[in-house]
Design a protein around this motif. Structure first.
Motif, mmCIF file in Angstrom:
data_model
loop_
_atom_site.group_PDB
_atom_site.id
_atom_site.type_symbol
_atom_site.label_atom_id
_atom_site.label_comp_id
_atom_site.label_asym_id
_atom_site.label_seq_id
_atom_site.Cartn_x
_atom_site.Cartn_y
_atom_site.Cartn_z
ATOM 1 N N GLY A 33 0.824 -1.215 0.000
ATOM 2 C CA GLY A 33 0.000 0.000 0.000
ATOM 3 C C GLY A 33 0.854 1.261 0.000
ATOM 4 O O GLY A 33 0.561 2.232 -0.717
ATOM 5 N N TYR A 34 1.921 1.256 0.801
ATOM 6 C CA TYR A 34 2.823 2.415 0.821
ATOM 7 C C TYR A 34 3.562 2.575 -0.508
ATOM 8 O O TYR A 34 3.830 3.704 -0.932
ATOM 9 C CB TYR A 34 3.829 2.309 1.958
ATOM 10 C CG TYR A 34 3.242 2.652 3.301
ATOM 11 C CD1 TYR A 34 2.699 3.909 3.554
ATOM 12 C CD2 TYR A 34 3.230 1.730 4.339
ATOM 13 C CE1 TYR A 34 2.163 4.225 4.779
ATOM 14 C CE2 TYR A 34 2.701 2.035 5.571
ATOM 15 C CZ TYR A 34 2.167 3.292 5.794
ATOM 16 O OH TYR A 34 1.635 3.605 7.017
ATOM 17 N N MET A 35 3.900 1.471 -1.151
ATOM 18 C CA MET A 35 4.554 1.562 -2.452
ATOM 19 C C MET A 35 3.612 2.245 -3.447
ATOM 20 O O MET A 35 4.009 3.167 -4.165
ATOM 21 C CB MET A 35 4.959 0.169 -2.950
ATOM 22 C CG MET A 35 5.786 0.173 -4.232
ATOM 23 S SD MET A 35 4.840 0.157 -5.777
ATOM 24 C CE MET A 35 3.904 -1.327 -5.633
ATOM 25 N N LEU A 36 2.360 1.820 -3.460
ATOM 26 C CA LEU A 36 1.382 2.441 -4.355
ATOM 27 C C LEU A 36 1.161 3.917 -4.008
ATOM 28 O O LEU A 36 1.130 4.778 -4.898
ATOM 29 C CB LEU A 36 0.057 1.685 -4.293
ATOM 30 C CG LEU A 36 0.055 0.258 -4.840
ATOM 31 C CD1 LEU A 36 -1.296 -0.401 -4.589
ATOM 32 C CD2 LEU A 36 0.414 0.241 -6.312
ATOM 33 N N ALA A 37 1.019 4.206 -2.713
ATOM 34 C CA ALA A 37 0.808 5.592 -2.274
ATOM 35 C C ALA A 37 2.025 6.460 -2.593
ATOM 36 O O ALA A 37 1.880 7.624 -2.989
ATOM 37 C CB ALA A 37 0.500 5.630 -0.778
ATOM 38 N N GLY A 38 3.219 5.906 -2.431
ATOM 39 C CA GLY A 38 4.436 6.661 -2.723
ATOM 40 C C GLY A 38 4.550 7.008 -4.196
ATOM 41 O O GLY A 38 4.864 8.145 -4.558
ATOM 42 N N VAL A 39 4.268 6.032 -5.050
ATOM 43 C CA VAL A 39 4.313 6.279 -6.491
ATOM 44 C C VAL A 39 3.220 7.275 -6.881
ATOM 45 O O VAL A 39 3.461 8.214 -7.654
ATOM 46 C CB VAL A 39 4.192 4.952 -7.273
ATOM 47 C CG1 VAL A 39 3.998 5.198 -8.755
ATOM 48 C CG2 VAL A 39 5.422 4.090 -7.028
ATOM 49 N N ALA A 40 2.015 7.097 -6.331
ATOM 50 C CA ALA A 40 0.903 8.010 -6.644
ATOM 51 C C ALA A 40 1.202 9.431 -6.160
ATOM 52 O O ALA A 40 0.870 10.402 -6.858
ATOM 53 C CB ALA A 40 -0.386 7.492 -6.007
ATOM 54 N N SER A 41 1.831 9.557 -4.994
ATOM 55 C CA SER A 41 2.130 10.901 -4.496
ATOM 56 C C SER A 41 3.189 11.583 -5.361
ATOM 57 O O SER A 41 3.155 12.800 -5.542
ATOM 58 C CB SER A 41 2.569 10.861 -3.031
ATOM 59 O OG SER A 41 3.849 10.278 -2.895
#
Length: 156
Positions: free
Chosen positions: A10-18
């Motif tokens: 989830g953090y990987m996805l959120a990091g890329v999205a941010s």
């Protein structure tokens, strides 16, 4: 272990999205390239504190079964609350900067609370790790097994 895996993912996805959000918001608003905004920090905080750190903790969980300690659950929830709170404030403050709006001092206070939660979570993780190491040493001693010692070749 599944919780750690899903949280890291989830953090990987959120990091890329941010990172994508940062790039697109600054382009859409003609924000000067190279001018500081905290949006870029959100990207690195999410990827490093969320994705990378939790993958490392996942390995530690696999090796030492950290979750046997009640401290581990406290670590997991406090740490994640801190990372989410800190990152949310970075995104909020950074977005206000890009949009030319004034940021409230409350944002810094809430972000500081997030950093405190991250720190408390890290302390709890190290306490859980210390207990796991002690438990491993005691279990090795109770069975009479010794850790294998490296063999040194004789010189001749």
């Amino acid at each position: 272990m599944r919780k750690l895996y899903y949280a890291a993912f989830g953090y990987m996805l959120a990091g890329v999205a941010s990172g994508l959000f940062y790039r697109e918001l600054t382009k859409l608003n003609d924000f000067p390239e190279g001018q500081f905004t905290q949006l870029g920090l959100a990207h690195t905080h999410l990827l490093t504190l969320g994705f990378v750190i939790l993958l490392i903790v996942l390995v530690l969980e696999k090796v030492f079964t950290l979750s046997r300690s009640k401290l581990f659950a406290w670590f997991f929830w406090l740490y994640n609350a801190g990372v989410i709170l800190t990152s949310a404030m970075l995104i909020w403050h950074g977005s206000l900067t890009v949009l030319g709006e004034e940021a409230s001092k409350a944002i810094a206070g809430v972000a500081g609370t997030g950093h405190i939660l991250v720190t408390a979570g890290m302390v709890l993780m190290f306490l859980a790790l210390g207990r796991a190491l002690r438990r491993t040493r005691e279990e090795d001693g109770a069975t009479g097994e010794r850790m294998p010692q490296p063999q040194v070749a004789a010189r001749g």
